[in-house]
Design an enzyme around this catalytic site. Structure first.
Site, PDB file in Angstrom:
ATOM      1  N   ASP A  90      -2.727   1.411  -7.915  1.00  0.00           N
ATOM      2  CA  ASP A  90      -3.101   2.808  -7.749  1.00  0.00           C
ATOM      3  C   ASP A  90      -3.517   3.337  -9.117  1.00  0.00           C
ATOM      4  O   ASP A  90      -3.032   2.884 -10.150  1.00  0.00           O
ATOM      5  CB  ASP A  90      -1.926   3.605  -7.186  1.00  0.00           C
ATOM      6  CG  ASP A  90      -2.360   4.970  -6.703  1.00  0.00           C
ATOM      7  OD1 ASP A  90      -3.575   5.239  -6.705  1.00  0.00           O
ATOM      8  OD2 ASP A  90      -1.501   5.776  -6.322  1.00  0.00           O
ATOM      9  N   ASP A 282      -0.173   1.606   2.333  1.00  0.00           N
ATOM     10  CA  ASP A 282       0.965   1.472   1.429  1.00  0.00           C
ATOM     11  C   ASP A 282       1.823   2.695   1.634  1.00  0.00           C
ATOM     12  O   ASP A 282       1.333   3.745   2.063  1.00  0.00           O
ATOM     13  CB  ASP A 282       0.496   1.406  -0.028  1.00  0.00           C
ATOM     14  CG  ASP A 282      -0.026   2.744  -0.498  1.00  0.00           C
ATOM     15  OD1 ASP A 282       0.769   3.532  -1.028  1.00  0.00           O
ATOM     16  OD2 ASP A 282      -1.234   3.016  -0.313  1.00  0.00           O
TER      17      ASP A 282
END
Length: 385
Positions: A90, A282
């Site tokens: 990320d 996720d």
RNA sequence: UCCGGGGUAGCUCAACGGCAGAGCAUUCGACUGUUAAUCGAAGGGUUGUGGGUUCGAAUCCCACCCCCGGAG
């Protein structure tokens, strides 16, 4: 060879394979969080043993500590954490949000003011903030994020974005989205100039809870030349609104770029999202809930959650549910959770990740077999996985 | 038996003449791109017993009962 290949589809739901530098990821897939280069409580072989093919690391956390330079010197993130399968990182955009607003739930419910914000400034160039470790002033912009992700060596990098809060007006949402799009172009430019061949880039759809802005963002991301599309932002204040926003965020998407839904992990939400064509997910909850004493169970009435800290389980000799991978009694898990035993956190983390792995395996098998609708119905009725 | 210390929420302890509190425990709630083995809320008291002083006592005085340590 194509990055992503769809093998079977039922309506908008599809199953396929992502081919990345460190191996394949069969989709739809859940991606456990390893923000700090560890899936809390487990080591890499244990995560692989559960069948996971990819984990998510975090640019922001690893930038702060131990530092991407150190990780690069130690051979990259894969080597550092002992995980030889794909990693998605990320970009750090969400941390900007959480430093200012707390968690998604806290911001949507206005539980926490941003008086303790560590954000110093969100500007065109990037974001200035104070490091939570030592209070030092740090800066991260699109190029910083890309540099860090290249140093980490993840298989999938995410473009640096601003996770637009829920409680802002449409004008701010537009300005935030436009800035995220400009940041995306800088990420794409950095990638083409300095990027590594073994790393692909996903852009992130923003646009708040506004249909027109979401549509505009989808077009901007899809037209930017990125390898994949992630859907981000706060998605609304309830599941109904989230589904609406998700619909706007996937409408008109071309089939080919793989699609990742950021941060979503409730069982019913995943089933819904797979149904409209999301490939990967996720979420913090399977592992976080585990550490807080909650097991995932096939029970829609309890929102798929069994809070083992509750007194009602103290003397219950039954396993979590019929067919659960772990045979431990609810009474034992209650006792461990109440005592905050590391063992309890580990057992529940393993259990919850196993639960999610089974759910995703069931989903893939159902789509492959052309039985997606029936399987989705069974999951939502608490009869699967 | 004497000397000293002490008895306050389930537990460990604050408050030492002016609205009896905390931590832990208990019960409940929360957790959706992890600063989270976390966070939030609630319930819980005849301050060992009896008397006295005082406008007012957990607090000062007297007696008694228990616990701990020391002496004999």
């Amino acid at each position: 060879m194509a990055l992503f290949e769809v093998a079977h589809r039922v309506g908008s739901a599809r199953t396929g394979v992502l081919r990345l530098a460190h191996g394949e990821v069969h989709t739809p897939a859940f991606v456990p969080l390893a923000s700090n280069a560890s899936v809390r409580g487990l080591d890499a072989p244990e995560v692989a043993g559960l069948g996971y093919e990819m984990v998510l690391g975090n640019t922001f956390h690893l930038f702060i500590t131990p530092g991407h330079g150190r990780i690069a010197a130690l051979g990259g993130l894969h080597s550092f954490m002992g995980w030889d399968r794909p990693i998605i990182t990320d970009s750090g955009g969400f941390q900007v949000f959480s430093m200012g607003h707390g968690s998604v739930a806290e911001e949507v419910k206005r539980r926490r003011g941003n008086s303790q914000s560590r954000i110093l400034a969100i500007e065109e160039e990037g974001v200035s903030f104070r490091a939570y470790t030592d209070g030092s002033e740090r800066f991260m912009g699109p190029e910083t994020s890309m540099e860090v992700q290249a140093a980490l060596g993840s298989d999938i990098a995410l473009a640096f974005d601003e996770c637009t809060p829920f409680h802002v007006d449409r004008d701010y949402t537009r300005r935030s989205m436009d800035r995220t799009h400009r940041w995306l172009h800088r990420c794409v430019a950095w990638q083409s100039e300095h990027g590594r061949d073994d790393q692909v880039l996903y852009g992130i759809v923003q646009g708040g809870v506004d249909q027109a802005l979401r549509a505009e963002s989808v077009a901007a991301i899809a037209g930017s030349g990125v390898d994949g599309i992630a859907i981000g932002g706060t998605l609304g204040e309830n599941k109904e609104q989230m589904r609406q926003v998700l619909g706007w965020s996937t409408a008109g998407l071309p089939e080919q770029p793989p699609r990742h839904l950021l941060g979503i992990g409730d069982v019913d939400d995943i089933v819904h999202a797979v149904g409209i064509g999301i490939d990967t997910f996720d979420c913090a909850t399977p592992t976080r809930l585990a550490r807080h004493g909650t097991a995932l169970v096939p029970d829609p009435e309890r929102r798929w959650r069994m809070d083992l800290t509750k007194a009602e389980w103290r003397d219950d000799p039954r396993p979590l549910y019929e067919g659960a991978a772990s045979a431990h009694s609810r009474a034992y898990l209650h006792y461990l959770a109440r005592g905050r035993e590391l063992t309890g956190a580990r057992i529940l983390t393993l259990h919850n990740l196993d639960f999610m792995a089974r759910l995703m395996a069931g989903i893939r098998a159902a789509i492959r077999a052309g039985e997606w609708d029936a399987y989705a119905e069974r999951v939502l009725a608490g009869q699967a996985p």
